[in-house]
Design a protein around this motif. Structure first.
Motif, short mmCIF file in Angstrom:
data_model
loop_
_atom_site.label_atom_id
_atom_site.label_comp_id
_atom_site.label_asym_id
_atom_site.label_seq_id
_atom_site.Cartn_x
_atom_site.Cartn_y
_atom_site.Cartn_z
N ALA A 209 0.82 -1.30 0.08
CA ALA A 209 -0.04 -0.11 0.15
C ALA A 209 0.81 1.32 0.11
N GLY A 210 1.85 1.13 0.79
CA GLY A 210 2.74 2.28 0.80
C GLY A 210 3.98 2.66 -0.20
N ILE A 211 3.92 1.68 -1.07
CA ILE A 211 5.28 1.75 -2.12
C ILE A 211 4.58 2.48 -3.40
N ALA A 212 5.62 3.55 -3.67
CA ALA A 212 4.83 4.33 -4.79
C ALA A 212 5.44 3.83 -6.19
N ASP A 213 6.36 2.88 -6.45
CA ASP A 213 6.74 2.31 -7.55
C ASP A 213 6.63 0.89 -7.31
N LEU A 214 5.60 0.20 -7.75
CA LEU A 214 5.57 -1.15 -7.66
C LEU A 214 6.33 -2.01 -8.92
N VAL A 218 9.14 -6.23 -6.72
CA VAL A 218 8.32 -5.84 -5.30
C VAL A 218 7.09 -6.85 -5.11
N LEU A 219 6.27 -6.60 -6.36
CA LEU A 219 5.06 -7.30 -6.64
C LEU A 219 5.30 -8.93 -6.05
N ASP A 220 6.50 -9.65 -6.62
CA ASP A 220 6.58 -10.80 -6.43
C ASP A 220 6.77 -11.28 -5.21
N ASP A 221 7.62 -10.22 -4.32
CA ASP A 221 7.86 -10.63 -2.81
C ASP A 221 6.61 -10.73 -2.09
N ALA A 222 5.41 -10.05 -2.55
CA ALA A 222 4.24 -9.90 -1.51
C ALA A 222 3.49 -11.15 -2.05
N MET A 223 3.68 -11.73 -3.11
CA MET A 223 2.79 -12.88 -3.43
C MET A 223 3.10 -14.22 -2.84
N PHE A 224 2.04 -14.94 -2.65
CA PHE A 224 2.35 -16.50 -1.80
C PHE A 224 2.07 -17.36 -3.18
N ARG A 225 3.23 -18.13 -3.33
CA ARG A 225 3.11 -19.37 -4.43
C ARG A 225 2.30 -20.49 -3.99
N HIS A 226 1.10 -20.94 -4.39
CA HIS A 226 0.31 -21.85 -3.77
C HIS A 226 0.74 -23.32 -4.64
N ASP A 227 0.53 -24.48 -4.10
CA ASP A 227 0.72 -25.60 -4.69
C ASP A 227 -0.07 -25.95 -5.95
N ALA A 256 -0.36 -3.16 -11.74
CA ALA A 256 0.85 -3.89 -11.57
C ALA A 256 0.57 -5.48 -11.79
N LEU A 257 -0.79 -5.92 -11.30
CA LEU A 257 -0.99 -7.37 -11.54
C LEU A 257 -1.53 -7.51 -12.85
N ARG A 258 -1.96 -6.80 -13.46
CA ARG A 258 -2.31 -6.79 -14.87
C ARG A 258 -1.12 -6.93 -15.74
N ALA A 259 -0.14 -6.13 -15.50
CA ALA A 259 1.07 -6.03 -16.35
C ALA A 259 1.83 -7.41 -15.95
N ARG A 260 1.61 -7.91 -14.73
CA ARG A 260 2.57 -9.46 -14.49
C ARG A 260 2.01 -10.51 -14.86
N TYR A 261 0.88 -10.64 -14.82
CA TYR A 261 0.07 -11.90 -14.90
C TYR A 261 -0.99 -11.73 -16.20
N ASP A 262 -1.09 -13.05 -16.99
CA ASP A 262 -2.21 -13.04 -17.96
C ASP A 262 -3.46 -13.18 -17.49
#
Length: 393
Positions: A209-214, A218-227, A256-262
């Motif tokens: 929320a407080g990060i100006a440039d995602l 930075v985005l990947d660090d906040a994501m949880f990789r599920h099985d 940022a999500l739109r740019a990173r994932y299909d």
């Protein structure tokens, strides 16, 4: 070369002035001004669906456009339609304002009050840049309008209608079809995605929320990789932290999500927050889940009207999903369509408590029986929504 110009100006007087000046530009072909950011993005989306060559070469954004702030609108247009040159009209001509406009993706800044000479120079430069980009992309060979994945939001007409179950299964269907897929929980106070998938996590959407440039990292660090292969962006464990996810932060996160994932599926819950409203506004498809009972259908109607009043989403641009449907239910999908003024999905999801309960209780919703009626219906809905090319059952 004809330069097609689409202005975005909210104030009628300013719109007339911009129309008059753009109409005098040599070789210009100005369109009727879009009165707000939603209209502009909708118009560009419709044109892009026909092909990049149908898009205007230049979009002119006035500083007083709304409801989306001008710089945010510039950023959205630049991200969704990189073959369009954006010119920002602003009274602030200082270096900080110019730098902010360039960072947002503008190809030029023209000062207010407008002069014919400056507008002509900025528009021609933006048009030349757009033409070069299209030539590079090979627009004549069917190039798409630009990068960015598909965003689908899932909202509940009220609590308990099955929105989270639908969101999880839609995301799983997209992932099974081979698309890099993110599932974001924007039910910021009471989200259940983590519980449904038995996830223990430390990072959440609040950390962004407080990060100006995602950046992607930075985005990947906040994501949880599920099985299951899904990338999860989860709501905070402490509900009060959800207040840090402002409208602006939500817009940056969705972008940022739109740019990173299909494919990006967002669970917005049943309570309208600023973040959820932004997600619904930005979505390619907004699903509203209801059950076929009087209380839920009334809640769906209220939600649709609220979105319309706040200019978040028009009723005809909302798709209602009927959950726990049976042939014996008095309220059938056709009636729900008339009551809400939305389009009801062809795929109705049947009631299936026995099928769902064990997976929900164990947090193994990703192991829902593929032979079960609920899972088959929701994956068919994914195909109907366009998340997968065909039903992946």
């Amino acid at each position: 070369m004809t330069i097609r110009i689409l202005p975005a100006v909210a104030d009628p007087e300013a719109a007339r002035a911009v129309a008059a000046l753009t109409g005098r530009l040599p070789e210009a072909e100005p369109a009727a001004p879009a009165a707000d950011s939603t209209t502009l993005l909708d118009t560009l989306g419709r044109l892009a669906a026909q092909g990049v060559d149908h898009l205007p070469e230049v979009v002119v954004v006035h500083q007083a456009i709304g409801p989306l702030p001008a710089l945010e609108l510039v950023r959205e247009v630049a991200l969704r339609h990189p073959a369009v040159g954006v010119v920002l009209l602003t009274a602030d001509q200082g270096p900080a304002a110019y730098s902010a406009a360039m960072d947002a993706g503008a190809r030029g800044v023209a000062g207010l009050p407008l002069s014919q000479a400056e507008l002509d120079h900025r528009v021609r430069a933006a048009a030349a840049w757009a033409t070069g980009v299209r030539r590079h992309l090979g627009a004549g060979d069917g190039a798409t309008a630009g990068p960015g994945g598909t965003v689908v939001t899932v909202s509940g007409a009220k609590g308990g209608v099955g929105a989270t179950t639908a969101a999880v299964q839609l995301a799983l269907a997209a992932r099974a079809a081979g698309h890099p897929t993110a599932l974001a929980d924007m039910d910021l106070q009471t989200g259940d995605v983590a519980s449904y998938l038995d996830v223990r996590f430390r990072r959440s959407i609040a950390d962004l929320a407080g990060i100006a440039d995602l950046s992607p990292r930075v985005l990947d660090d906040a994501m949880f990789r599920h099985d299951s292969g899904l990338a999860l962006l989860l709501c905070p464990a402490e509900g009060e932290q959800g207040e840090t996810v402002t409208d602006r932060a939500a817009r940056q996160i969705v972008t940022a999500l739109r740019a990173r994932y299909d494919t990006v599926v967002i669970d917005c819950g049943s309570q309208l927050t600023g973040a959820g409203a932004v997600a619904v506004e930005m979505a390619d498809t907004a699903l509203l889940v209801t059950t076929p009972d009087v209380v839920a259908v009334r809640a769906a109607k209220r939600t649709v009207r609220l979105w319309d009043r706040l200019r978040i989403r028009k009723p005809q641009e909302t798709v209602t999903v009927v959950n726990r449907h049976t042939r014996h239910t008095e309220i059938q999908p056709a009636l729900i369509e008339r009551i809400t003024g939305t389009r009801v999905a062809r795929t109705a999801v049947p009631a299936g408590y026995k099928e769902l309960q064990p997976c929900a209780d164990s947090g193994r919703m990703h192991e829902l029986d593929p032979r079960g009626a609920v899972r088959q219906a929701l994956w068919s809905l994914a195909a109907e929504t366009g998340l997968v090319p065909t039903d992946p059952r």
